[in-house]
Design a protein around this motif. Structure first.
Motif, PDB file in Angstrom:
ATOM      1  N   TRP A  55      33.461  32.790  52.559  1.00  0.00           N
ATOM      2  CA  TRP A  55      32.331  31.964  53.013  1.00  0.00           C
ATOM      3  C   TRP A  55      31.122  32.127  52.091  1.00  0.00           C
ATOM      4  O   TRP A  55      30.411  31.158  51.804  1.00  0.00           O
ATOM      5  CB  TRP A  55      31.975  32.354  54.450  1.00  0.00           C
ATOM      6  N   LEU A  56      30.900  33.352  51.603  1.00  0.00           N
ATOM      7  CA  LEU A  56      29.811  33.570  50.650  1.00  0.00           C
ATOM      8  C   LEU A  56      30.028  32.756  49.378  1.00  0.00           C
ATOM      9  O   LEU A  56      29.083  32.252  48.780  1.00  0.00           O
ATOM     10  CB  LEU A  56      29.721  35.052  50.279  1.00  0.00           C
ATOM     11  N   LEU A  57      31.295  32.632  48.991  1.00  0.00           N
ATOM     12  CA  LEU A  57      31.627  31.914  47.762  1.00  0.00           C
ATOM     13  C   LEU A  57      31.600  30.401  47.943  1.00  0.00           C
ATOM     14  O   LEU A  57      31.311  29.665  47.006  1.00  0.00           O
ATOM     15  CB  LEU A  57      33.010  32.364  47.267  1.00  0.00           C
TER      16      LEU A  57
ATOM     17  N   TYR B  57      34.831  38.390  37.031  1.00  0.00           N
ATOM     18  CA  TYR B  57      36.259  38.699  36.996  1.00  0.00           C
ATOM     19  C   TYR B  57      37.164  37.480  37.160  1.00  0.00           C
ATOM     20  O   TYR B  57      38.341  37.552  36.847  1.00  0.00           O
ATOM     21  CB  TYR B  57      36.602  39.748  38.064  1.00  0.00           C
ATOM     22  N   PHE B  58      36.634  36.373  37.669  1.00  0.00           N
ATOM     23  CA  PHE B  58      37.443  35.176  37.880  1.00  0.00           C
ATOM     24  C   PHE B  58      37.017  34.071  36.921  1.00  0.00           C
ATOM     25  O   PHE B  58      35.865  34.022  36.488  1.00  0.00           O
ATOM     26  CB  PHE B  58      37.331  34.679  39.318  1.00  0.00           C
ATOM     27  N   LYS B  59      37.940  33.190  36.620  1.00  0.00           N
ATOM     28  CA  LYS B  59      37.655  32.095  35.695  1.00  0.00           C
ATOM     29  C   LYS B  59      36.660  31.103  36.281  1.00  0.00           C
ATOM     30  O   LYS B  59      35.923  30.442  35.549  1.00  0.00           O
ATOM     31  CB  LYS B  59      38.949  31.373  35.322  1.00  0.00           C
ATOM     32  N   SER B  60      36.686  30.969  37.605  1.00  0.00           N
ATOM     33  CA  SER B  60      35.783  30.026  38.263  1.00  0.00           C
ATOM     34  C   SER B  60      35.480  30.509  39.665  1.00  0.00           C
ATOM     35  O   SER B  60      36.183  31.355  40.229  1.00  0.00           O
ATOM     36  CB  SER B  60      36.412  28.627  38.330  1.00  0.00           C
ATOM     37  N   ARG B  61      34.427  29.946  40.256  1.00  0.00           N
ATOM     38  CA  ARG B  61      34.072  30.266  41.638  1.00  0.00           C
ATOM     39  C   ARG B  61      35.178  29.805  42.590  1.00  0.00           C
ATOM     40  O   ARG B  61      35.483  30.475  43.582  1.00  0.00           O
ATOM     41  CB  ARG B  61      32.743  29.596  41.982  1.00  0.00           C
ATOM     42  N   ASP B  62      35.796  28.671  42.264  1.00  0.00           N
ATOM     43  CA  ASP B  62      36.895  28.160  43.094  1.00  0.00           C
ATOM     44  C   ASP B  62      38.072  29.138  43.111  1.00  0.00           C
ATOM     45  O   ASP B  62      38.698  29.351  44.155  1.00  0.00           O
ATOM     46  CB  ASP B  62      37.375  26.799  42.584  1.00  0.00           C
ATOM     47  N   GLU B  63      38.375  29.711  41.959  1.00  0.00           N
ATOM     48  CA  GLU B  63      39.478  30.665  41.896  1.00  0.00           C
ATOM     49  C   GLU B  63      39.160  31.910  42.724  1.00  0.00           C
ATOM     50  O   GLU B  63      40.024  32.431  43.439  1.00  0.00           O
ATOM     51  CB  GLU B  63      39.749  31.070  40.447  1.00  0.00           C
ATOM     52  N   ALA B  64      37.928  32.373  42.632  1.00  0.00           N
ATOM     53  CA  ALA B  64      37.512  33.536  43.425  1.00  0.00           C
ATOM     54  C   ALA B  64      37.606  33.223  44.922  1.00  0.00           C
ATOM     55  O   ALA B  64      38.090  34.039  45.716  1.00  0.00           O
ATOM     56  CB  ALA B  64      36.088  33.932  43.062  1.00  0.00           C
TER      57      ALA B  64
END
Length: 219
Positions: free
Chosen positions: A92-94, A57-64
């Motif tokens: 924290w998981l991300l 759903y997000f463009k990147s892990r950073d955005e999530a």
């Protein structure tokens, strides 16, 4: 994102009845890992599904990560500490290497009066990023609260060291200066207390507790 959160809630409810699954770990920092809590297979699968959903759903892990971190702080400032902890845990998981997550954990524990435990997370945050003046301020506040509880001046000395580091990183940090004023007033070190009082008053004359000012300026 509402669908993602709903999915996570359903998963937690479904596995909470399992004898092998520790309950309510999503309202503990790092899901209770520092306390020796081990997730069951169902909970580990929840983590995997959550990350996969975020990647979808997000463009990147950073955005999530940023989205969940912002939600965590929003709940924190609303004083909804359980939901705040849940979002910090998801953040924290991300990204378990982000200093702000551990700062968040520590702040929630501080609001829950778990000051000794909060030190663990503030120090984790500082280890990852020692340049955040606000984290040093939070650390000093927990040290000061432990001093109030124990009356052991070693904690007040550690609080002073933390407040100084906070002030050195941000010379507009009025709260750090006001805390230094109060701390040195307690130690009856008038010269140091007056030094920080002067700085505090330049930044915000209302920042000093009137009782501290009265005691310090008493002849």
């Amino acid at each position: 994102m509402k669908q993602i959160h709903a999915l996570i809630i359903v998963f937690f409810l479904s596995c909470s009845s399992s004898q092998d699954c520790p309950e309510n770990i999503n309202i503990l920092p790092m899901y209770g890992m520092n306390s020796g809590v081990k997730k069951c297979k169902e909970q580990l699968q929840i983590d995997k599904d959550f990350i996969e959903e975020c990647d979808k759903y997000f463009k990147s892990r950073d955005e999530a990560f940023t989205r969940h971190l912002n939600e965590a702080w929003a709940y924190f400032y609303k004083k909804d500490y359980d939901n705040s902890m849940k979002r910090f845990n998801q953040a924290w998981l991300l990204d378990s290497t982000n200093a702000d997550v551990y700062w968040g954990f520590g702040n929630i524990l501080g609001m829950q009066l778990k000051f000794e435990e909060s030190l663990i997370y503030f120090n984790k945050s500082i280890k990852l990023n020692s340049k955040n003046a606000k984290v040093w301020l939070s650390l000093g506040t927990s040290y000061a609260q432990i001093f109030v509880k124990t009356n052991d001046t070693k904690w007040l000395n550690q609080a002073i060291d933390s407040f100084k580091k906070s002030a050195n990183l941000d010379n507009k940090n009025v709260e750090a200066y006001s805390q230094l004023t109060a701390s040195y007033t307690y130690f009856m070190k008038k010269d140091s207390a007056l030094k920080y009082l002067k700085i505090t008053d330049k930044l915000d004359p209302n920042a000093i507790n009137p009782d501290v000012r009265k005691l310090l300026l008493k002849k």
